[in-house]
Every structure is written in structure tokens, then in C-alpha cells.
Design an enzyme around this catalytic site. Structure first.
Site, PDB file in Angstrom:
ATOM      1  N   HIS A  16      67.052  58.137 -10.640  1.00 49.84           N
ATOM      2  CA  HIS A  16      67.055  59.094 -11.739  1.00 49.84           C
ATOM      3  C   HIS A  16      65.810  58.910 -12.620  1.00 49.84           C
ATOM      4  CE1 HIS A  16      68.975  61.551 -14.989  1.00 49.84           C
ATOM      5  NE2 HIS A  16      68.279  60.732 -15.776  1.00 49.84           N
ATOM      6  N   GLU A  17      65.505  57.663 -12.968  1.00 55.14           N
ATOM      7  CA  GLU A  17      64.344  57.409 -13.826  1.00 55.14           C
ATOM      8  C   GLU A  17      63.035  57.685 -13.081  1.00 55.14           C
ATOM      9  OE1 GLU A  17      64.875  57.154 -16.850  1.00 55.14           O
ATOM     10  OE2 GLU A  17      67.008  56.685 -16.779  1.00 55.14           O
TER      11      GLU A  17
ATOM     12  N   GLU B  86      67.846  66.348 -17.710  1.00 50.49           N
ATOM     13  CA  GLU B  86      68.762  65.345 -17.164  1.00 50.49           C
ATOM     14  C   GLU B  86      69.406  65.833 -15.866  1.00 50.49           C
ATOM     15  OE1 GLU B  86      69.296  62.127 -18.162  1.00 50.49           O
ATOM     16  OE2 GLU B  86      67.514  62.636 -19.327  1.00 50.49           O
TER      17      GLU B  86
END
Length: 252
Positions: free
Chosen positions: A65-66, A96
Site C-alpha cells: 500500500h505504501e 487511499e
């Protein structure tokens, strides 16, 4: 976002935690207690932080995700389009969501999902095998598999839980319920989390016997509606991975 993430996955040496980070030149990976946060990307200092107190499975998804945040920030066209279309809190929500899409694409590239569908079809076993092979949660695997599944198929992950509140049988022994559910592009509905599985349903039979069950049955909606479906229930570690094939008779 999916294209960026897929290209990234293709160039890293492996999809484990240490292999994933190697595609970001100059970015360091650090683990530390982060309270309620799973992770963060600091573009100024070129650091990805991962909460050292979360499960390894969660750490790996958080890292992907990061990494997706870093990929997004490095794509001026995509970033410009987002800022032109959204602002404020809505912009943050969309970012997000996109980074979750990117994480899924990194950990479950299209060839992996295609292989699962080719080998097992749109089944409960395909869901279980994808979760195991990609080392992601069943819910993460479910959404990725549903998105790539042709036809009308509803997937669900079921496990035992104690009913609460106004639900019939609340306070009694735990019953098998839906934890998460999602359908392919042709399905516009899902089973609500907490929906109980009737005792006579083949999903319960798979759970009780710990054996796969494939049977023409129905989707057990909370309202009591029974939509005909071809049920494929695959038990694994106290849960049942389920696919409901909605044929023409099932309203697919």
C-alpha cells in the site's frame, strides 16, 4: 494505478517484504511500533514505516500500500488528474482507495489470478488458494478475485460468530456467519456481514465435515430470500471460502 503497480511487481526480485522494497530506489524500510496506524510513507526522507506490532500478513499488504503511495506521487499525470477531479477529504479517500488497488495488484498480479481461475474455476477453492499463494487475507483475495471473475459469481468468507442484538438466536451458541462478501462485475448485491448461514445449507455441511461441498442450492440472504445458485464451499482453518454461481435460474 493497477498498471503502475503491475509494472512494479514485474520488476522486483520477489514479492516478500524485503524483495518488494527493492523496486523503490533510495527508499528505506523501517519497522517500529505505530499504535493504531499500520504504516506511512515519508517522501521527504524517503522512508516507509511499517508497524512492527501487526501481523506479518498485514505488514506485507501495508508495505504494498505504501509503495503504491510512492508510485502515485511519482506519476505526475495521475496525480494531476486526481487533484483536478477531487479535493479535501474526498481526495484523500480516493487516494487511499487507489493505493489499496495498487497493493492488491502488486501482491496478486493478473497472471496469478488468471492461473487460479484457470486451474480451479470461480470456486471457493480458487479463493482459498489465491489467499494462500499471495499470502494475503481472505478478504483481500476475495475482492481481487471477484474483480477478475467472468460471469455472475458471488464470493463469501464464512466463520463462526455469536449473534448479538436483535438477531434471532442472539446469545445462543456461535453460528456460521458471513464475514465478508463481494461479487463479480455482473453482480450488484452481496451478503451483509453477520448474515447467518442456515443449518441445512451446504456451506454449513462443509464447515461441519471439513470437506469441500459442491451442490446446487441457494444464496441465503438475511431477508430470507433464497436465490438459486451453484454453491462451491471449501473449508480451510476454521473458515469456509464460498462461491455462489448465479446461473440464469439464479438471476445472474
Amino acid at each position: 494505478m493497477r498498471e503502475l503497480a503491475g509494472a512494479y511487481a514485474a520488476r522486483v526480485p520477489s514479492l516478500d517484504v524485503h524483495g518488494l522494497i527493492e523496486g523503490l530506489e533510495g527508499v528505506q524500510l523501517q519497522f517500529a511500533p505505530m499504535g493504531a496506524r499500520d504504516g506511512a510513507y515519508d517522501p521527504e526522507h524517503h522512508v516507509i514505516l511499517i508497524n512492527s506490532q501487526t501481523r506479518p500478513e498485514r505488514q506485507r499488504f501495508t508495505l504494498a500500500h505504501e509503495i503504491s503511495h510512492a508510485l502515485l506521487l511519482g506519476d505526475d499525470d495521475l496525480l494531476s488528474d486526481l487533484h483536478d477531479s477531487f479535493e479535501g477529504e474526498r481526495l484523500e479517500q480516493v487516494i487511499e482507495t487507489l493505493c489499496n488497488v495498487g497493493a492488491a495488484a502488486i501482491l496478486m498480479p493478473d497472471p496469478v489470478i488468471a492461473d487460479m481461475l484457470e486451474r480451479f474455476g470461480p470456486t471457493g477453492r480458487a479463493l482459498a488458494e489465491l489467499s494462500r499463494r499471495a499470502d494475503v487475507s481472505a478478504s483481500t483475495a476475495l475482492y481481487a478475485l471477484a474483480e477478475r471473475t467472468p460471469g455472475a459469481v458471488l464470493y463469501a468468507v464464512c466463520a463462526r460468530a455469536r449473534l448479538t442484538g436483535d438477531e434471532e438466536g442472539a446469545g445462543a451458541a456461535p453460528v456460521l456467519t458471513v464475514r465478508v462478501s463481494g461479487g463479480s462485475a455482473g453482480v450488484k448485491y452481496a451478503l451483509r456481514p453477520g448474515t447467518p448461514i442456515p443449518p441445512e445449507h451446504p456451506v454449513n455441511a462443509a464447515f461441519e465435515s471439513n470437506l469441500p461441498v459442491v451442490e446446487a442450492s441457494y444464496v441465503p440472504f438475511r431477508s430470507g430470500r433464497k436465490m438459486p445458485a451453484d454453491v462451491d464451499a471449501f473449508p480451510v482453518r476454521g473458515r469456509v471460502m464460498v462461491s455462489f454461481g448465479l446461473t440464469a435460474r439464479g438471476g445472474g
